[in-house]
Write an enzyme that holds these catalytic residues in place. Structure first.
Site, PDB file in Angstrom:
ATOM      1  N   HIS A  82     -27.418-108.719-109.700  1.00  0.00           N
ATOM      2  CA  HIS A  82     -27.786-109.054-111.073  1.00  0.00           C
ATOM      3  C   HIS A  82     -28.082-110.538-111.164  1.00  0.00           C
ATOM      4  O   HIS A  82     -27.279-111.362-110.744  1.00  0.00           O
ATOM      5  CB  HIS A  82     -26.663-108.694-112.049  1.00  0.00           C
ATOM      6  CG  HIS A  82     -27.161-108.456-113.445  1.00  0.00           C
ATOM      7  ND1 HIS A  82     -27.510-107.204-113.920  1.00  0.00           N
ATOM      8  CD2 HIS A  82     -27.398-109.309-114.458  1.00  0.00           C
ATOM      9  CE1 HIS A  82     -27.920-107.301-115.165  1.00  0.00           C
ATOM     10  NE2 HIS A  82     -27.868-108.566-115.516  1.00  0.00           N
ATOM     11  N   ASP A 161     -22.058-104.581-124.820  1.00  0.00           N
ATOM     12  CA  ASP A 161     -22.912-105.598-124.204  1.00  0.00           C
ATOM     13  C   ASP A 161     -24.343-105.478-124.696  1.00  0.00           C
ATOM     14  O   ASP A 161     -25.031-106.489-124.886  1.00  0.00           O
ATOM     15  CB  ASP A 161     -22.866-105.471-122.678  1.00  0.00           C
ATOM     16  CG  ASP A 161     -23.813-106.446-122.007  1.00  0.00           C
ATOM     17  OD1 ASP A 161     -23.580-107.662-122.123  1.00  0.00           O
ATOM     18  OD2 ASP A 161     -24.788-106.001-121.388  1.00  0.00           O
ATOM     19  N   ARG A 168     -27.230-112.514-128.832  1.00  0.00           N
ATOM     20  CA  ARG A 168     -27.295-113.831-128.191  1.00  0.00           C
ATOM     21  C   ARG A 168     -28.724-114.322-128.090  1.00  0.00           C
ATOM     22  O   ARG A 168     -28.983-115.530-128.163  1.00  0.00           O
ATOM     23  CB  ARG A 168     -26.670-113.751-126.792  1.00  0.00           C
ATOM     24  CG  ARG A 168     -25.160-113.612-126.795  1.00  0.00           C
ATOM     25  CD  ARG A 168     -24.648-113.207-125.424  1.00  0.00           C
ATOM     26  NE  ARG A 168     -25.135-114.094-124.380  1.00  0.00           N
ATOM     27  CZ  ARG A 168     -25.401-113.704-123.134  1.00  0.00           C
ATOM     28  NH1 ARG A 168     -25.225-112.448-122.782  1.00  0.00           N
ATOM     29  NH2 ARG A 168     -25.828-114.576-122.241  1.00  0.00           N
ATOM     30  N   SER A 183     -21.298-110.374-119.455  1.00  0.00           N
ATOM     31  CA  SER A 183     -22.421-109.459-119.621  1.00  0.00           C
ATOM     32  C   SER A 183     -22.834-108.871-118.280  1.00  0.00           C
ATOM     33  O   SER A 183     -23.043-107.658-118.146  1.00  0.00           O
ATOM     34  CB  SER A 183     -23.610-110.192-120.256  1.00  0.00           C
ATOM     35  OG  SER A 183     -24.747-109.358-120.319  1.00  0.00           O
ATOM     36  N   LYS A 187     -21.675-104.607-116.708  1.00  0.00           N
ATOM     37  CA  LYS A 187     -22.647-103.591-116.300  1.00  0.00           C
ATOM     38  C   LYS A 187     -22.435-103.150-114.865  1.00  0.00           C
ATOM     39  O   LYS A 187     -23.091-102.223-114.388  1.00  0.00           O
ATOM     40  CB  LYS A 187     -24.071-104.131-116.484  1.00  0.00           C
ATOM     41  CG  LYS A 187     -24.484-104.300-117.936  1.00  0.00           C
ATOM     42  CD  LYS A 187     -25.966-104.570-118.056  1.00  0.00           C
ATOM     43  CE  LYS A 187     -26.334-106.011-117.770  1.00  0.00           C
ATOM     44  NZ  LYS A 187     -25.968-106.931-118.851  1.00  0.00           N
TER      45      LYS A 187
END
Length: 257
Positions: A82, A161, A168, A183, A187
């Site tokens: 990620h 999230d 955000r 965040s 996930k």
């Protein structure tokens, strides 16, 4: 417990408890806490930061806000990466197929754009006929069949999230390390049915960091297949089946990169 009190507590730089963070996440997910209060809290976090314990509590609270995906049916060692984002945001489109081509299953959940950039899901959805909305069974089956699947946050996976991510983006609170970290990692939490064995855990553990970038990859151990060896070593072709590393030996041997 009142949200306004928790906003003030974080504004003053105090540490929130696990129960207080869970109250915030659960209330916002249910719709009991409005966007304007969550925006104020996110801005307080932006300026005041969070302790490692607070960040961990926020990560787990968001991961548990919905269903946890069970990836135990995917064969082998599952990997995921990620990025924290940036201009272009094309890392997944290059890295994931390369890793899958090397024989390592890639089970990837991606997000949409933050700020002025388009996210991985936005880019993939621009391809006619391609869908990023797969059911859990379709997701697992595709990884087992072709070695890779990239999906968005669909159904009831990390709904907290998903909401905070969008908030955000429009409240100038994207560049907050605790909010980024929670965040990303919320996930990556997966329900696993089998416990890690100590020897296998030490052999397969790792977080691979791309120098100069922000690439994070976590190994999810659901099987026994190690990383494949390179086809060539020392200019000579390897013949026969891929050898397994000995216990404690790094997969790929000392000559691998």
């Amino acid at each position: 417990m009142r949200m306004v009190d928790l906003i003030a507590k974080k504004r003053d730089g105090k540490e929130l408890s696990k129960e207080e963070i869970e109250f915030i996440v659960e209330g916002y997910t249910r719709g009991d806490i409005p966007d304007y209060q969550m925006s104020a809290w996110a801005m307080a976090v932006f300026f005041r930061g969070m302790t490692p314990a607070e960040t961990a509590h926020l990560t787990m609270a968001m991961a548990r806000s919905g269903d946890l995906a069970d990836l135990s049916r995917i064969r082998g060692v599952k990997v995921d990466k990620h990025s924290t984002g940036g201009v272009g945001d094309k890392t997944t489109l290059v890295v994931a197929p390369l890793v899958a081509a090397a024989g390592v299953p890639v089970a990837k959940m991606s997000g949409r754009g933050l700020g002025h950039t388009g996210g991985t899901i936005d880019k993939l959805e621009s391809i006619p006929g391609l869908t990023t909305e797969l059911s859990p069974d379709e997701f697992v089956d595709q990884v087992n069949r072709i070695g890779i699947a990239v999906v968005g946050q669909t159904g009831n996976l990390t709904p907290a999230d998903k909401k905070l991510y969008s908030l955000r983006d429009v409240t100038a609170t994207v560049n907050s390390v605790p909010l980024i970290a929670s965040s990303v990692m919320s996930k990556k939490n997966r329900r696993r049915r089998r416990r890690h064995r100590a020897g296998r855990q030490s052999r397969l553990r790792g977080v691979h960091e791309k120098r100069g970038g922000s690439l994070e990859a976590g190994l999810h151990d659901g099987g026994h297949r190690p990383f494949p060896r390179p086809a060539h070593r020392g200019g000579r072709q390897q013949h026969g089946p891929t050898p397994r590393p000995c216990r404690g030996q790094r997969a790929g041997g000392p000559g691998s990169r």
